[in-house]
Design an enzyme around this catalytic site. Structure first.
Site, PDB file in Angstrom:
ATOM      1  N   ASP A  12      37.924  39.474  42.713  1.00 44.01           N
ATOM      2  CA  ASP A  12      37.879  40.935  42.663  1.00 44.01           C
ATOM      3  C   ASP A  12      37.343  41.441  41.317  1.00 44.01           C
ATOM      4  O   ASP A  12      37.568  40.815  40.282  1.00 44.01           O
ATOM      5  CB  ASP A  12      39.304  41.469  42.906  1.00 44.01           C
ATOM      6  CG  ASP A  12      39.308  42.955  43.225  1.00 44.01           C
ATOM      7  OD1 ASP A  12      38.236  43.508  43.562  1.00 44.01           O
ATOM      8  OD2 ASP A  12      40.375  43.568  43.125  1.00 44.01           O
ATOM      9  N   ARG A  25      26.900  48.569  41.073  1.00 44.45           N
ATOM     10  CA  ARG A  25      27.883  47.653  41.650  1.00 44.45           C
ATOM     11  C   ARG A  25      27.209  46.330  42.049  1.00 44.45           C
ATOM     12  O   ARG A  25      27.771  45.260  41.868  1.00 44.45           O
ATOM     13  CB  ARG A  25      28.546  48.290  42.886  1.00 44.45           C
ATOM     14  CG  ARG A  25      29.462  49.460  42.555  1.00 44.45           C
ATOM     15  CD  ARG A  25      30.121  50.011  43.815  1.00 44.45           C
ATOM     16  NE  ARG A  25      30.813  48.985  44.579  1.00 44.45           N
ATOM     17  CZ  ARG A  25      32.060  48.561  44.324  1.00 44.45           C
ATOM     18  NH1 ARG A  25      32.741  49.099  43.335  1.00 44.45           N
ATOM     19  NH2 ARG A  25      32.602  47.625  45.068  1.00 44.45           N
ATOM     20  N   HIS A  29      27.947  42.095  41.672  1.00 40.63           N
ATOM     21  CA  HIS A  29      28.002  41.025  42.679  1.00 40.63           C
ATOM     22  C   HIS A  29      27.089  39.862  42.275  1.00 40.63           C
ATOM     23  O   HIS A  29      27.439  38.696  42.431  1.00 40.63           O
ATOM     24  CB  HIS A  29      27.604  41.564  44.056  1.00 40.63           C
ATOM     25  CG  HIS A  29      28.594  42.558  44.609  1.00 40.63           C
ATOM     26  ND1 HIS A  29      29.938  42.292  44.677  1.00 40.63           N
ATOM     27  CD2 HIS A  29      28.448  43.822  45.095  1.00 40.63           C
ATOM     28  CE1 HIS A  29      30.573  43.331  45.192  1.00 40.63           C
ATOM     29  NE2 HIS A  29      29.690  44.276  45.444  1.00 40.63           N
ATOM     30  N   LEU A 122      34.292  17.757  47.744  1.00 42.71           N
ATOM     31  CA  LEU A 122      34.988  19.054  47.682  1.00 42.71           C
ATOM     32  C   LEU A 122      34.622  19.823  48.937  1.00 42.71           C
ATOM     33  O   LEU A 122      33.461  19.812  49.357  1.00 42.71           O
ATOM     34  CB  LEU A 122      34.506  19.831  46.442  1.00 42.71           C
ATOM     35  CG  LEU A 122      34.819  21.332  46.367  1.00 42.71           C
ATOM     36  CD1 LEU A 122      36.321  21.560  46.149  1.00 42.71           C
ATOM     37  CD2 LEU A 122      34.054  21.999  45.221  1.00 42.71           C
ATOM     38  N   SER A 180      45.406  41.705  50.147  1.00 41.71           N
ATOM     39  CA  SER A 180      44.215  42.201  50.858  1.00 41.71           C
ATOM     40  C   SER A 180      43.886  41.416  52.137  1.00 41.71           C
ATOM     41  O   SER A 180      42.732  41.048  52.370  1.00 41.71           O
ATOM     42  CB  SER A 180      42.994  42.209  49.934  1.00 41.71           C
ATOM     43  OG  SER A 180      43.238  43.039  48.836  1.00 41.71           O
TER      44      SER A 180
END
Ligand code: FPP
Length: 224
Positions: A12, A25, A29, A122, A180
């Site tokens: 977040d 914004r 990201h 992984l 969330s």
């Protein structure tokens, strides 16, 4: 010392970081994606078996179209550019969530999962179009349809995360303390670490600090 197999992360703070530094914004990201790549490498170094990343929730469809399109483009770039790297590093990619995004992304997802399905160093579970409540409802409906009893074991074994141990650690960056709609079933006994930093500022040192704190915790799972 506790053993560590599975780390889940709510990444977040991208939007706030982007606005603060570039008044965009989307730039947040973009920067967030770079951190994802770094944290994957640290997870490999630390021999963590599963890394689950919350990249797009079922609620994120409420965001402006422009931001959604940008996020999907980033995901496309990630899948296209990283796939050979993931293969080289023996990483398996699994998408958890409703695999209904854009036709291009749907195709890339299938291809990436297929290409990496036998890898074993992984496993990255990328939560895309993911919502935990709908995952649980879907599982219960499925068990009903198959006439199976509704038990903890049957639910766990039929979630998107079947065959994956529950996370021992959940990290949420961005100075917000909520789940969330993320892995609500799977996080029942997980140690939660809320980190003040925004995701693009999160680094290897922060990750190591959390891991070391966890390794030395006393976990009693309801006992004393
Ligand atoms: C939450 O920050 C972040 C997201 C909804 C997207 C996460 C995506 C990335 C880190 C990049 C793509 C990732 C992969 C694995 C390809 P926010 O936008 O809610 O931030 P805010 O709380 O500051 O608004």
């Amino acid at each position: 010392m506790n053993s560590l197999n599975h780390v889940a992360i709510i990444m977040d703070g991208n939007g706030r970081w982007g606005i603060k530094h570039y008044n965009s914004r989307n730039k947040g990201h973009r920067a967030g994606l770079e951190v994802v790549e770094k944290i994957i490498n640290v997870s490999l170094k630390k021999k963590i078996s599963y890394l689950t990343l919350y990249a797009f929730s079922t609620e994120n469809w409420k965001r402006p179209k422009k931001e959604i399109n940008y996020l999907f483009k980033l995901l496309e770039t990630f899948l296209k550019n990283q796939i050979s790297d993931l293969e080289k590093k023996n990483i398996k990619l699994k998408i958890i969530g409703k695999k209904k995004l854009t036709p291009k992304l749907n195709k890339l997802i299938l291809l990436s999962e297929k290409k990496t399905e036998n890898n074993s160093s992984l496993q990255i579970n990328l939560a895309l179009n993911y919502g935990s409540k709908s995952e649980i409802i879907h599982t219960i409906k499925y068990l009903n349809k198959k006439n199976k009893i509704i038990s903890e074991k049957n639910i766990s074994n039929n979630l998107y995360t079947k065959k994956i141990p529950d996370p021992e650690i959940l990290i949420r960056t961005g100075n917000t303390k909520r789940l969330s709609n993320f892995l609500l079933w799977q996080l029942a006994y997980t140690e939660i670490f809320f980190e003040k930093k925004l995701w693009p500022d999160f680094n290897e040192k922060d990750f190591n600090k959390i891991i070391n704190k966890f390794l030395n915790l006393k976990r009693n799972f309801g006992s004393i």
